[in-house]
Each structure stands twice: as C-alpha cells, then as structure tokens.
Design an enzyme around this catalytic site. Sequence first.
Site, short mmCIF file in Angstrom:
data_model
loop_
_atom_site.label_atom_id
_atom_site.label_comp_id
_atom_site.label_asym_id
_atom_site.label_seq_id
_atom_site.Cartn_x
_atom_site.Cartn_y
_atom_site.Cartn_z
N TYR A 74 12.27 47.94 -28.12
CA TYR A 74 11.41 47.19 -29.04
C TYR A 74 10.16 46.69 -28.30
O TYR A 74 9.04 46.95 -28.70
CB TYR A 74 12.21 46.03 -29.62
CG TYR A 74 11.48 45.20 -30.67
CD1 TYR A 74 11.20 45.73 -31.92
CD2 TYR A 74 11.10 43.89 -30.39
CE1 TYR A 74 10.54 44.95 -32.88
CE2 TYR A 74 10.45 43.12 -31.35
CZ TYR A 74 10.18 43.66 -32.59
OH TYR A 74 9.54 42.89 -33.54
N LYS A 98 6.51 48.36 -28.86
CA LYS A 98 5.36 47.63 -29.42
C LYS A 98 4.19 47.65 -28.45
O LYS A 98 3.04 47.68 -28.86
CB LYS A 98 5.74 46.19 -29.75
CG LYS A 98 6.68 46.05 -30.93
CD LYS A 98 5.98 46.27 -32.27
CE LYS A 98 6.93 46.01 -33.43
NZ LYS A 98 6.32 46.28 -34.74
N ARG A 132 19.05 36.35 -35.65
CA ARG A 132 18.12 35.57 -34.82
C ARG A 132 18.41 34.09 -34.98
O ARG A 132 19.13 33.67 -35.88
CB ARG A 132 16.68 35.91 -35.18
CG ARG A 132 16.24 37.14 -34.42
CD ARG A 132 14.88 37.59 -34.82
NE ARG A 132 14.87 38.07 -36.19
CZ ARG A 132 13.77 38.48 -36.81
NH1 ARG A 132 12.63 38.44 -36.18
NH2 ARG A 132 13.84 38.91 -38.04
N VAL A 155 16.98 31.25 -35.97
CA VAL A 155 16.79 30.40 -37.15
C VAL A 155 17.83 30.74 -38.22
O VAL A 155 18.50 29.84 -38.76
CB VAL A 155 15.35 30.52 -37.70
CG1 VAL A 155 15.18 29.69 -38.96
CG2 VAL A 155 14.34 30.09 -36.64
N SER A 156 18.01 32.04 -38.51
CA SER A 156 18.99 32.40 -39.55
C SER A 156 20.41 32.06 -39.09
O SER A 156 21.25 31.64 -39.90
CB SER A 156 18.86 33.88 -39.93
OG SER A 156 18.91 34.66 -38.79
N1 LIG Z 1 10.18 38.58 -38.55
C1 LIG Z 1 9.71 38.20 -37.38
O1 LIG Z 1 9.96 37.08 -36.92
C2 LIG Z 1 8.82 39.13 -36.60
C3 LIG Z 1 8.38 38.72 -35.32
C4 LIG Z 1 7.55 39.57 -34.60
C5 LIG Z 1 7.15 40.77 -35.14
N2 LIG Z 1 7.58 41.17 -36.36
C6 LIG Z 1 7.16 42.48 -36.85
O2 LIG Z 1 6.80 42.40 -38.22
C7 LIG Z 1 7.19 43.60 -38.89
C8 LIG Z 1 8.06 43.28 -40.08
O3 LIG Z 1 9.18 42.53 -39.66
P1 LIG Z 1 10.28 41.97 -40.68
O4 LIG Z 1 10.81 40.70 -40.14
O5 LIG Z 1 9.75 42.03 -42.06
O6 LIG Z 1 11.42 43.09 -40.47
P2 LIG Z 1 12.33 43.83 -41.54
O7 LIG Z 1 13.39 44.50 -40.75
O8 LIG Z 1 12.73 42.90 -42.64
O9 LIG Z 1 11.31 44.89 -42.16
C9 LIG Z 1 11.01 46.11 -41.53
C10 LIG Z 1 10.86 47.17 -42.61
O10 LIG Z 1 10.53 48.42 -41.99
C11 LIG Z 1 11.36 49.44 -42.55
N3 LIG Z 1 11.50 50.50 -41.54
C12 LIG Z 1 12.14 50.42 -40.35
N4 LIG Z 1 12.02 51.59 -39.70
C13 LIG Z 1 11.29 52.41 -40.50
C14 LIG Z 1 10.84 53.74 -40.39
N5 LIG Z 1 11.13 54.51 -39.32
N6 LIG Z 1 10.13 54.28 -41.41
C15 LIG Z 1 9.85 53.53 -42.51
N7 LIG Z 1 10.25 52.27 -42.68
C16 LIG Z 1 10.96 51.71 -41.67
C17 LIG Z 1 12.66 48.74 -42.88
O11 LIG Z 1 13.45 49.43 -43.84
C18 LIG Z 1 12.15 47.40 -43.40
O12 LIG Z 1 11.87 47.46 -44.78
C19 LIG Z 1 7.89 44.48 -37.85
O13 LIG Z 1 6.93 45.41 -37.33
C20 LIG Z 1 8.28 43.51 -36.77
O14 LIG Z 1 8.34 44.13 -35.51
C21 LIG Z 1 8.42 40.37 -37.10
#
Ligand SMILES: NC(=O)c1ccc[n+]([C@@H]2O[C@H](COP(=O)([O-])OP(=O)(O)OC[C@H]3O[C@@H](n4cnc5c(N)ncnc54)[C@H](O)[C@@H]3O)[C@@H](O)[C@H]2O)c1
Length: 252
Positions: A200, A204, A241, A243-244
């Site tokens: 991850y 990124k 994570r 918080v959840s």
């Molecule tokens: N939630 C956080 O605290 C957080 C923190 C840092 C970065 N991010 C980034 O924000 C973005 C969204 O995070 P989130 O919390 O909504 O995560 P999430 O897991 O709820 O959403 C990710 C989405 O991407 C889709 N996905 C995964 N792999 C895929 C692929 N190969 N092709 C198409 N779709 C795919 C999943 O089905 C899901 O709908 C991510 O890029 C994550 O790295 C989130």
Amino acid sequence: MYESEVIQEWLKKASNGNHNAAKPPPTPSPLRFSKFFQSNMRILVTGGAGFIGSHLVDKLMENEKNEVIVADNYFTGSKDNLKKWIGHPRFELIRHDVTEPLLIEVDQIYHLACPASPIFYKYNPVKTIKTNVIGTLNMLGLAKRVGARILLTSTSEVYGDPLVHPQVESYWGNVNPIDSAQCSIPIPVFFMVFWVRSCYDEGKRVAETLMFDYHRQHGIEIRIARIFNTYGPRMNIDDGRVVSNFIAQAVR
Ligand SMILES: NC(=O)c1ccc[n+]([C@@H]2O[C@H](COP(=O)([O-])OP(=O)(O)OC[C@H]3O[C@@H](n4cnc5c(N)ncnc54)[C@H](O)[C@@H]3O)[C@@H](O)[C@H]2O)c1
C-alpha cells in the site's frame, strides 16, 4: 475559452516559474468549448462505490451541470452506497477493475480506486500494488488521451514510519519497501504477513511518482491529496482501523 487561449493561459502560468511541465496540457475534447456543453463536466470517479468515493459522488451530483461516471470492482465498495443515484440520468455505474484500461470520454478524473483498510489491502498484496501502479497508469493514460485533469487520493502512509511529527509535505518519509523490520519486537514469520503494508505505502508512492512524471512529461493537469485517517457514515464496521475499532467495541 478556446483551445489556443487554454495554451496561452498555460504558457503564462509556466513563465511565472511555478510550473515545470515540459509540455502544455493535452487538448480537452472540443465539446468542452462548444456553447451547448459550456459548463458541463463529465467526471469519472474510480472507487466511487467506496466510503470516501460515494460521499464525493453525492457532492459532485449536487451540481446539475455535472455528469458522474463511477468505475468500481466492488472489492470493498458496494452499490448500496450509491443507491440513491442509480437510474439518475446524470449518473452511470460501471463494474470495472482499474488494472484494465478504460476508454471513455471525460473532463475530470478522481482516482480513488484502492482498498484503504489494512485488512483488505493486505488480503492480496500483489493485487494492491497492481491497483496502485497499473490502475494509476491506466487512469493517467486516459487523462492524457482525453486531456482530463486527474486527482489521486494518496495517503499519510507515504510517510511510512515517520521520523518527523507532524508530517509536512516536504518530508520524504521513512518507508520500508520489503517490510523486513517494520515491527521493532521479534514476531514469528507466520504473523509477519499481518504487518506487511509496503504494498500500500510503496504502491501509493509509485502512484504519486507516476502522477508527477505524466505532469512533467506530458503536461497532464494533476492534483494529489494525501488523506489521513478518515471516518464517518458508510464506513465498514469491520474496517479494522482504530476509529471504527473503538466505536465497534464501545457499541458492543
Ligand atoms: N479512508 C481513509 O482514511 C483514507 C486514508 C488515506 C487514503 N485514503 C485513500 O482514499 C481512497 C478511498 O478510500 P476509502 O476509505 O473510500 O476506501 P474504500 O475501500 O471504502 O473504497 C475503495 C473503493 O475502490 C474500489 N476498488 C478497489 N480496488 C479496485 C480496483 N482494482 N478497480 C476498481 N475499483 C477498485 C473498492 O471496491 C471501493 O469501492 C483510497 O485510494 C485510499 O487509499 C483513504
């Protein structure tokens, strides 16, 4: 604004010295400049069925001039998160894995597709890094072809195990690419897999590099948001994570 004006505008910005792209941005679709389509935006949200993506879709759909297309493979996301938009004339949902190319016409791309919770991104680390690297390459290829602006949701994890607190953008981070000593206490090999997170973090980091290289080499307009731990409605209760976990434990 006409095409030549866009290029003039870009050259003006470039001469201010804060823009080091080698080329002007690719030309957007001529429809963008037609009177009829003047303020219409066709916006692609990858990972739009997930936690953050579905809230972004809600926000984008509020603007009646926007058409929103979601591409998601539903690995961690769900159609449920988007149920209020399914069937809406300005909304389209495509089951698509970003590791495969996507050939559509759009003006902006919000590239979120990637599992964000360690439980899910460690489940198949090779797939996670493919999603970050090949998925981002595919989206940048699309941005280049259609002249779209692209935003990548990066993460605080690019700082790895940081030696600087709080992390400033200019800090390059402290990431272990092979996870060999991620944990300072000795742990059995069997449990090592639970610590592995470089798929991850490094995924990124490569995605950010690709964004900047496409910007410098091809003039693509880019944005990167390094998101820190986020929580809220539609988050998976078993997300794993902190918080959840706290909330789930308190509720139980
Ligand atoms: N939630 C956080 O605290 C957080 C923190 C840092 C970065 N991010 C980034 O924000 C973005 C969204 O995070 P989130 O919390 O909504 O995560 P999430 O897991 O709820 O959403 C990710 C989405 O991407 C889709 N996905 C995964 N792999 C895929 C692929 N190969 N092709 C198409 N779709 C795919 C999943 O089905 C899901 O709908 C991510 O890029 C994550 O790295 C989130």
